[in-house]
Write a protein that holds these residues in place. Structure first.
Motif, PDB file in Angstrom:
ATOM      1  N   ILE A   1      -0.314  -4.848   0.519  1.00 29.55           N
ATOM      2  CA  ILE A   1       0.410  -4.568   1.757  1.00 29.55           C
ATOM      3  C   ILE A   1      -0.320  -5.159   2.967  1.00 29.55           C
ATOM      4  CG2 ILE A   1      -0.711  -2.298   2.056  1.00 29.55           C
ATOM      5  CD1 ILE A   1       2.912  -3.047   2.989  1.00 29.55           C
TER       6      ILE A   1
ATOM      7  N   LYS B   1       0.464  -8.808   2.863  1.00 30.67           N
ATOM      8  CA  LYS B   1       1.893  -8.999   3.142  1.00 30.67           C
ATOM      9  C   LYS B   1       2.183  -8.849   4.634  1.00 30.67           C
ATOM     10  CE  LYS B   1       6.145  -7.674   0.770  1.00 30.67           C
ATOM     11  NZ  LYS B   1       6.768  -6.628  -0.056  1.00 30.67           N
TER      12      LYS B   1
ATOM     13  N   GLU C   1       2.908 -15.145   4.570  1.00 24.14           N
ATOM     14  CA  GLU C   1       3.656 -14.982   5.808  1.00 24.14           C
ATOM     15  C   GLU C   1       3.692 -13.528   6.264  1.00 24.14           C
ATOM     16  OE1 GLU C   1       6.842 -18.350   6.680  1.00 24.14           O
ATOM     17  OE2 GLU C   1       7.408 -16.945   5.106  1.00 24.14           O
ATOM     18  N   HIS C   2       3.725 -13.381   7.564  1.00 28.00           N
ATOM     19  CA  HIS C   2       3.832 -12.073   8.173  1.00 28.00           C
ATOM     20  C   HIS C   2       5.197 -11.482   7.796  1.00 28.00           C
ATOM     21  CE1 HIS C   2       2.007  -9.748  11.650  1.00 28.00           C
ATOM     22  NE2 HIS C   2       2.943  -8.990  11.130  1.00 28.00           N
ATOM     23  N   ASP C   3       5.181 -10.309   7.217  1.00 23.00           N
ATOM     24  CA  ASP C   3       6.425  -9.706   6.747  1.00 23.00           C
ATOM     25  C   ASP C   3       6.634  -8.372   7.452  1.00 23.00           C
ATOM     26  OD1 ASP C   3       8.412  -8.407   5.473  1.00 23.00           O
ATOM     27  OD2 ASP C   3       7.606  -8.612   3.448  1.00 23.00           O
TER      28      ASP C   3
ATOM     29  N   PRO D   1       9.831  -3.925   5.754  1.00 21.74           N
ATOM     30  CA  PRO D   1       9.589  -3.077   4.587  1.00 21.74           C
ATOM     31  C   PRO D   1      10.921  -2.722   3.922  1.00 21.74           C
ATOM     32  CG  PRO D   1       9.116  -1.897   6.639  1.00 21.74           C
ATOM     33  CD  PRO D   1       9.493  -3.283   7.019  1.00 21.74           C
TER      34      PRO D   1
ATOM     35  N   ARG E   1       5.616   1.916  -2.982  1.00 23.49           N
ATOM     36  CA  ARG E   1       4.408   1.148  -2.677  1.00 23.49           C
ATOM     37  C   ARG E   1       4.533  -0.275  -3.206  1.00 23.49           C
ATOM     38  NH1 ARG E   1      -1.101   3.970  -3.965  1.00 23.49           N
ATOM     39  NH2 ARG E   1      -0.361   5.141  -2.173  1.00 23.49           N
ATOM     40  N   GLU E   2       5.073  -0.373  -4.418  1.00 24.99           N
ATOM     41  CA  GLU E   2       5.244  -1.689  -5.034  1.00 24.99           C
ATOM     42  C   GLU E   2       6.130  -2.593  -4.165  1.00 24.99           C
ATOM     43  OE1 GLU E   2       7.078  -2.333  -9.197  1.00 24.99           O
ATOM     44  OE2 GLU E   2       5.290  -1.080  -9.450  1.00 24.99           O
ATOM     45  N   LEU E   3       7.134  -1.993  -3.575  1.00 27.25           N
ATOM     46  CA  LEU E   3       8.069  -2.755  -2.743  1.00 27.25           C
ATOM     47  C   LEU E   3       7.518  -3.001  -1.341  1.00 27.25           C
ATOM     48  CD1 LEU E   3      11.461  -1.076  -3.747  1.00 27.25           C
ATOM     49  CD2 LEU E   3      10.595  -3.327  -4.450  1.00 27.25           C
ATOM     50  N   GLY E   4       6.311  -2.492  -1.065  1.00 29.33           N
ATOM     51  CA  GLY E   4       5.714  -2.761   0.244  1.00 29.33           C
ATOM     52  C   GLY E   4       6.039  -1.707   1.283  1.00 29.33           C
ATOM     53  N   TYR E   5       6.590  -0.565   0.835  1.00 27.92           N
ATOM     54  CA  TYR E   5       6.920   0.490   1.791  1.00 27.92           C
ATOM     55  C   TYR E   5       5.661   1.170   2.282  1.00 27.92           C
ATOM     56  CZ  TYR E   5       8.416   4.930   3.737  1.00 27.92           C
ATOM     57  OH  TYR E   5       8.590   5.997   4.564  1.00 27.92           O
ATOM     58  N   ARG E   6       5.557   1.400   3.583  1.00 27.91           N
ATOM     59  CA  ARG E   6       4.492   2.215   4.151  1.00 27.91           C
ATOM     60  C   ARG E   6       5.109   3.181   5.134  1.00 27.91           C
ATOM     61  NH1 ARG E   6       2.806   0.664   0.761  1.00 27.91           N
ATOM     62  NH2 ARG E   6       0.754   0.075   0.045  1.00 27.91           N
ATOM     63  N   PRO E   7       4.719   4.462   5.023  1.00 29.15           N
ATOM     64  CA  PRO E   7       5.281   5.411   5.978  1.00 29.15           C
ATOM     65  C   PRO E   7       4.881   5.020   7.387  1.00 29.15           C
ATOM     66  CG  PRO E   7       3.452   6.375   4.742  1.00 29.15           C
ATOM     67  CD  PRO E   7       3.757   5.056   4.111  1.00 29.15           C
ATOM     68  N   ASN E   8       5.803   5.018   8.283  1.00 25.53           N
ATOM     69  CA  ASN E   8       5.500   4.787   9.693  1.00 25.53           C
ATOM     70  C   ASN E   8       5.162   6.141  10.271  1.00 25.53           C
ATOM     71  OD1 ASN E   8       6.165   4.981  12.541  1.00 25.53           O
ATOM     72  ND2 ASN E   8       6.718   2.829  12.328  1.00 25.53           N
TER      73      ASN E   8
END
Lengths: 365, 365
Positions: free
Chosen positions: A144, A147, B4-6, B9, B49-56
């Motif tokens: 992450i 990414k 690249e900046h992604d 999410p 998490r695998e998909l790049g999700y992070r709690p905001n």
């Protein structure tokens, strides 16, 4: 506890009026962008604070793309090494106007993953990490970070699979020098505390090199330096002189007591961490041995204590402050937009010779 | 550094689809509210998490009113006392599902104000603070904490003007006991390292009590305990036996060298901090004195080092781990909504007697 919850901080207009300046000046000051004279800036910040204004990190981040905080994930805040590093890092960050948030993992990879999560969630501008991963391990929780292109600097340890700037010391050569110094005084039985954690001792030097692949890079390098020094001197590797236990002080004590009970015990010990050193000293004391008369000793990482002990202890001293400032500088350069290739900075550790090393005693054996 | 900046999410729908559950379940899990089975929760978190999700943290905070992070503002992360406290605090927080963000102030009030700002900005659910303020000082940067009703627990030091839960030790009594133990062995000239920082030594005990009002509460209490012990034994206060210098190890060394150069030097020293103890040991070594033969010594705060020294050093040991867990528990209770009156929890420190105290020697004077 009777004060009411107040969710209405002052507006920019209110701050501007109270400070006697224009709204644009307040916005520039509080937003941290554009140019404002230091004097005016100080007055606005004082007035804003008085009125209960607090920058909302997310709101500020949306304007400037920055939260002006660095995250630091350390293995162990109690280790004098990390304490020194943190001081250097904090000073460099503060002088650049950044705050530092610290999380400790106690070398636990799950806690490291949680810490990275927290820092990503808090939208830090960059992260300094002393990874708990072995040198050839994969570290999925850093995906992450890559990414989202969050600048990352590795500290103290390298990980082959992570492409990032790194700041480390020359562990292998520093360790070789320390062990060579013991050998030069006539020692041929040198104990090594700590080797990598394994279920059982390495069968031989080849087995050890395999184990090192999955150990912390710094631990592995220190052990390789030990092997280098033995090889140079033509001393065969003896697996019973390298610990393989969990890295807690009582385990160091137990492991050293075990070495001292060998029919051909070590005449010198190289303790590669502060807890390894105190654990070793405790074993020496329990056996009623005197240092350096009965056993010589070199530690790793300097501390106030090491030099006021009787005898003062020789140590490999790392440039802890410089490691911290350099890590901060690398990170700040990335945050400022540097896109040069990732590079590893290697600083030199030095052997400080005090009075804990003497020639091996034959009388006491 | 080529990734690249992604900034996109995964959506809740994407996570739901990948995990094979409903959107509401994903929302409950990621939002941290409602009920989800541990097994499902783990699967969703892994997929997310695998998909790049992070709690905001802000988004989550708006939903639940919580960010599940505690902020800790400590005077000095390098002090073994705070290291121990932090371990206890971190364990208690983690077992309740909270992360801990640490900031260090080095006893600097401006840095403390900045640290509070950062934690308020990062919307922590509560703050543990070891304040740099003197016992009767005002602390304006805590106004915002009260105004926003952010739960606050003071650690190690009390401040009269701050109404908050507090977790401290019985400094005055612990100090009295240590000094009384020295007096019981026959010492009547007992040095005290460190007293409050002042421009010049206190003129007398009355002047000292005035100074104590603006010193750190814990420092002041330890000094009051020293005065108590002297008074009990009918020993007059001698201002030349109490240091008044900045609290850095070299200053302790210099101050103790000054005491040892008196025509009537101390025969025992009570060093009330780890740096004071190492600084004192350095002065003793520089003067070529032996402990306890020439001079007795009691430290404050235990460490691995203190017990492997030659001689092992007697210390006042604080229940550091318990201080940390209790501070976390108090804070978590407030976060959970407790509105009982603010209370101060006083834990007991204990004198651990080792081999650094003996009867005063008349021969060496």
């Amino acid at each position: 506890m009777s004060i009411e919850h107040d969710r209405t901080p002052p507006t920019i207009s209110e701050v501007a009026e109270a400070a006697g300046v224009g709204r644009a000046t307040v916005a520039r000051t509080l937003g941290g962008y554009g140019s404002v004279s230091p004097r005016t800036r100080d007055r606005i910040l004082a007035v804003a604070r008085e009125l209960g204004y607090r920058p909302n990190s997310l709101a500020r981040s949306m304007t400037t793309g920055e939260t002006r905080t660095l995250g630091v994930v350390l293995a162990d805040v109690g280790n004098p090494f990390f304490v020194g590093v943190l001081r250097g890092l904090g000073e460099a960050a503060r002088s650049a106007g950044y705050d530092v948030l610290v999380l400790s993992t106690d070398e636990d990879r799950n806690r490291e993953a949680a810490a990275i999560d927290v820092l990503v969630g808090k939208q830090v501008d960059g992260i300094v990490l002393s990874p708990a991963a072995g040198r050839s391990d994969v570290v999925p929780h850093l995906d992450i970070v890559a990414k989202r292109a969050i600048p990352l600097v590795l500290l103290d340890r390298l990980v082959d699979t992570v492409e990032a700037d790194a700041v480390v010391i020359n562990n292998r050569e520093a360790s070789r020098q320390a062990v060579a110094a013991l050998i030069a005084r006539g020692h041929r039985r040198v104990g090594f505390v700590w080797g990598p954690v394994t279920n059982e001792p390495a069968a031989d030097a080849t087995d050890l090199r395999r184990i090192i692949d999955h150990a912390l890079w710094s631990d592995g390098e220190r052990l390789l330096g030990y092997l280098d020094a033995l090889e140079e001197a033509g001393i065969p590797f003896d697996t019973s002189l390298v610990t393989h236990v969990l890295k807690h002080e009582p385990q160091a004590t137990r492991a050293v007591l075990g070495m001292l009970a060998l029919s051909d015990p070590p005449t010198a010990i190289f303790a590669t961490e502060t807890d390894a050193l105190t654990g070793t000293l405790r074993a020496i004391r329990q056996r009623g041995l005197r240092c350096p008369d009965d056993i010589s000793l070199i530690g790793f990482d300097d501390s106030s204590w090491a030099s006021v002990m009787e005898p003062p202890i020789s140590v490999v001293a790392q440039p802890v402050h410089q490691l911290g400032t350099l890590a901060a500088e690398c990170l700040l350069a990335r945050i400022a937009g540097s896109d040069s290739p990732a590079s590893t900075h290697v600083l030199e550790a030095n052997l400080i010779e005090r009075q804990s090393v003497a020639e091996p005693s034959t009388l006491t054996r």
